[in-house]
Design an enzyme around this catalytic site. Structure first.
Site, PDB file in Angstrom:
ATOM      1  N   GLU A  91      20.355  16.315  10.482  1.00  0.00           N
ATOM      2  CA  GLU A  91      21.504  17.027  11.022  1.00  0.00           C
ATOM      3  C   GLU A  91      21.631  18.407  10.398  1.00  0.00           C
ATOM      4  OE1 GLU A  91      25.065  14.671  10.749  1.00  0.00           O
ATOM      5  OE2 GLU A  91      23.967  12.834  11.211  1.00  0.00           O
ATOM      6  N   CYS A 108      18.623   9.509   2.215  1.00  0.00           N
ATOM      7  CA  CYS A 108      18.967   9.931   0.855  1.00  0.00           C
ATOM      8  C   CYS A 108      18.864   8.727  -0.067  1.00  0.00           C
ATOM      9  CB  CYS A 108      20.378  10.505   0.813  1.00  0.00           C
ATOM     10  SG  CYS A 108      20.881  11.124  -0.812  1.00  0.00           S
ATOM     11  N   CYS A 115      29.134   7.534   1.850  1.00  0.00           N
ATOM     12  CA  CYS A 115      28.357   8.452   2.684  1.00  0.00           C
ATOM     13  C   CYS A 115      27.427   7.673   3.593  1.00  0.00           C
ATOM     14  CB  CYS A 115      27.551   9.398   1.798  1.00  0.00           C
ATOM     15  SG  CYS A 115      26.464  10.509   2.712  1.00  0.00           S
ATOM     16  N   GLY A 153      20.566  14.292   2.536  1.00  0.00           N
ATOM     17  CA  GLY A 153      19.627  14.324   1.426  1.00  0.00           C
ATOM     18  C   GLY A 153      20.207  14.926   0.157  1.00  0.00           C
ATOM     19  N   SER A 183      23.599  22.291  -3.245  1.00  0.00           N
ATOM     20  CA  SER A 183      24.566  21.225  -3.499  1.00  0.00           C
ATOM     21  C   SER A 183      23.859  20.012  -4.089  1.00  0.00           C
ATOM     22  CB  SER A 183      25.279  20.838  -2.201  1.00  0.00           C
ATOM     23  OG  SER A 183      26.162  19.759  -2.413  1.00  0.00           O
ATOM     24  N   SER A 206      28.744  17.791  -6.882  1.00  0.00           N
ATOM     25  CA  SER A 206      29.556  16.683  -6.384  1.00  0.00           C
ATOM     26  C   SER A 206      30.150  15.934  -7.563  1.00  0.00           C
ATOM     27  CB  SER A 206      28.688  15.745  -5.529  1.00  0.00           C
ATOM     28  OG  SER A 206      28.233  16.409  -4.382  1.00  0.00           O
ATOM     29  N   LEU A 207      31.437  16.133  -7.781  1.00  0.00           N
ATOM     30  CA  LEU A 207      32.112  15.528  -8.931  1.00  0.00           C
ATOM     31  C   LEU A 207      32.783  14.218  -8.511  1.00  0.00           C
ATOM     32  CD1 LEU A 207      32.809  15.892 -11.915  1.00  0.00           C
ATOM     33  CD2 LEU A 207      34.804  17.246 -11.219  1.00  0.00           C
ATOM     34  N   HIS A 208      33.727  14.280  -7.594  1.00  0.00           N
ATOM     35  CA  HIS A 208      34.382  13.141  -6.945  1.00  0.00           C
ATOM     36  C   HIS A 208      35.327  12.339  -7.838  1.00  0.00           C
ATOM     37  CE1 HIS A 208      31.909  14.031  -3.557  1.00  0.00           C
ATOM     38  NE2 HIS A 208      30.789  13.598  -4.118  1.00  0.00           N
ATOM     39  N   ASN A 282      36.045  11.740   5.765  1.00  0.00           N
ATOM     40  CA  ASN A 282      35.923  11.679   7.223  1.00  0.00           C
ATOM     41  C   ASN A 282      35.794  10.213   7.611  1.00  0.00           C
ATOM     42  OD1 ASN A 282      35.585  12.287   9.883  1.00  0.00           O
ATOM     43  ND2 ASN A 282      33.657  13.378   9.654  1.00  0.00           N
ATOM     44  N   CYS A 325      28.612  14.004   7.828  1.00  0.00           N
ATOM     45  CA  CYS A 325      27.185  13.978   7.552  1.00  0.00           C
ATOM     46  C   CYS A 325      26.612  12.572   7.738  1.00  0.00           C
ATOM     47  CB  CYS A 325      26.928  14.466   6.130  1.00  0.00           C
ATOM     48  SG  CYS A 325      25.181  14.670   5.787  1.00  0.00           S
TER      49      CYS A 325
END
Length: 358
Positions: A91, A108, A115, A153, A183, A206-208, A282, A325
Site C-alpha cells: 500500500e 511485517c 496493526c 513493513g 519511521s 513508534s513509542l505507543h 483506526n 495501513c
C-alpha cells in the site's frame, strides 16, 4: 531490482555518469527515460546502444509498481493498492499537502498486535527500486514533495534497501532531507547507520507507551528497547541533524490513554527536541481494540500542552474508507480476532481527569 542494479544495467549499455543521472532524474520525475533538456532530442545526449536499450529498461521500471485499486478519502488522501511485478501487493498513500507514504516490505515481522499489516508476518523485502517506484507512481497522480516510510513493513528490517532509496530521493529526486521521514519501532542499527548517511532523513519513532512491559506486549517482536532508552537515542539523533523526532503514539481506548501514561510522557519528553503525534486507532472489525472518543483525545492534547509537551492530534489518512495501513491488502482475508488484556486495571483505569487540576 535495486538501484545499483539499475545503474549497472545503464552502464552495461554505454551510459556514462551524466547519462545515468539524466535517466534517473527522468524516471523520478515520471517522464520518459529518453527525455532531456527542453527542445533537445535523445540522440543529442544518449549513446546509440543506450537509446536502443531504454524501451526495455523503461518497461521493466513501469512493471515494478502498478495501481491495482485506488481509494479516495474525504480528507484529500488517496490510498493505493499497489501490485508488484511478482503479484504481491503493498500500500501507498498520497497524503494531503503533497506527501506520500510508501511501504518497505510485503507484510511485517514486528507483529504489533493492533496493526493489520503484520498479522501474516513478513512475506518478503522490497528492493530499493520497488520502494522508489511507489514514489514515481505517486508522482504520476499528483505533486509529491515529502515521503514518509510509514507504510507496510519495518524499515529497519530492510535497512540497506531503504537507505539506498532515501539516498536517491534526497539527491536525484530533489526531496529535502527533512522531508524524508524514516519511521521505525526502534532498532540500534538505525541509530548507528543514519548519522553516517549523506542524506540524513528525519526520524519518527513508534513509542505507543511509556511502560516497558506494556510496550513489549503491544510490539512483541520489536527490539527490546526501554522507552526511556529509545527517547535518549532519538534525542541524540535530533540534536545531530537539527530535526525534531516525531514520536508516534497510536491511541488505544483503555490501553494507553490513561493519566499514568500522560505522566510518563511528561517524564520522558520534557525538554526534548520532539513532537508527539497522538493517532487515534483506526478501528477495524475483529481486531479487539477501540478508538478513543474524540473528546478524550482532544483533552489529552490540551493537558500535555499545559505541561509543555508539543503534541499534535493526527488521524491516519483515509479513515472514512477503512484505509488504515494493511486494510486494503487484507480486506479479502478472514479477520483474526485478537486477544489482549491490560496488564492491570491500575495501569489503565486511572481517570485522565485527575490531570486537569495540575
Amino acid at each position: 531490482m535495486n538501484i545499483e542494479q539499475l545503474r549497472q544495467a545503464l552502464r552495461a549499455h554505454g551510459a556514462k555518469t551524466c547519462h545515468e543521472e539524466r535517466i534517473l532524474r527522468a524516471w523520478l520525475q515520471a517522464r520518459p527515460l529518453d527525455s532531456g533538456a527542453k527542445r533537445r532530442r535523445a540522440e543529442d545526449f544518449h549513446p546509440l546502444e543506450l537509446r536502443a536499450a531504454l524501451p526495455a529498461i523503461e518497461a521493466e521500471l513501469h512493471g515494478l509498481a502498478r495501481v491495482r485499486s485506488a481509494h479516495a478519502g474525504e480528507d484529500g488522501s488517496e490510498r493505493l493498492l499497489v501490485a508488484l511485478a511478482d503479484g504481491q501487493t503493498v500500500e501507498s498513500v498520497l497524503l494531503p499537502r503533497d506527501g506520500l507514504c510508501v511501504s518497505t516490505q510485503v507484510g511485517c515481522a514486528v507483529g504489533c498486535i493492533f496493526c493489520m499489516t503484520g498479522r501474516d508476518g513478513l512475506l518478503r523485502q522490497l528492493d530499493s527500486a520497488e520502494i522508489v517506484a511507489q514514489f514515481v507512481l505517486g508522482r504520476t497522480r499528483r505533486t509529491v514533495k515529502r515521503v514518509v516510510f510509514m507504510g507496510m513493513g519495518e524499515p529497519a528490517h530492510n535497512l540497506d534497501n531503504v537507505l539506498e532509496a532515501i539516498d536517491l530521493l534526497g539527491t536525484a529526486g530533489g526531496i529535502g532531507h527533512k522531508n524524508l521521514v524514516f519511521s521505525t519501532v526502534g532498532d540500534r542499527r538505525v541509530f548507528e547507520r543514519l548519522p553516517r548517511q549523506t542524506v540524513k532523513p528525519a526520524l519518527a519513532l513508534s513509542l505507543h507507551t511509556t511502560n516497558a512491559e506494556l510496550r513489549t506486549r503491544l510490539l512483541p517482536k520489536a527490539p527490546r528497547l526501554d522507552p526511556a532508552e529509545l527517547v535518549e537515542l532519538g534525542e541524540q539523533y535530533a540534536r545531530t541533524t537539527g530535526y525534531p523526532i516525531q514520536y508516534q503514539w497510536t491511541l488505544l481506548d483503555g490501553i494507553n490513554d490513561s493519566a499514568e501514561e500522560m505522566d510518563g510522557i511528561v517524564r520522558l519528553l520534557s525538554g526534548k527536541y520532539a513532537i508527539l503525534n497522538l493517532i487515534p486507532y483506526n478501528t477495524t472489525e475483529g481486531e479487539g481494540f477501540r478508538r478513543p472518543a474524540q473528546e478524550r483525545a482532544e483533552e489529552m492534547v490540551r493537558l500535555l500542552h499545559r505541561r509543555r509537551i508539543l503534541t499534535k492530534l493526527r488521524n491516519s489518512a483515509g479513515q472514512d474508507i477503512d484505509g488504515g495501513c494493511g486494510q486494503l491488502r487484507a480486506r479479502s482475508q478472514e479477520p483474526r480476532p485478537l486477544t489482549f488484556s491490560p496488564a492491570a486495571p491500575s495501569s489503565v483505569d486511572r481517570p485522565i481527569e485527575r490531570l486537569a487540576g495540575e
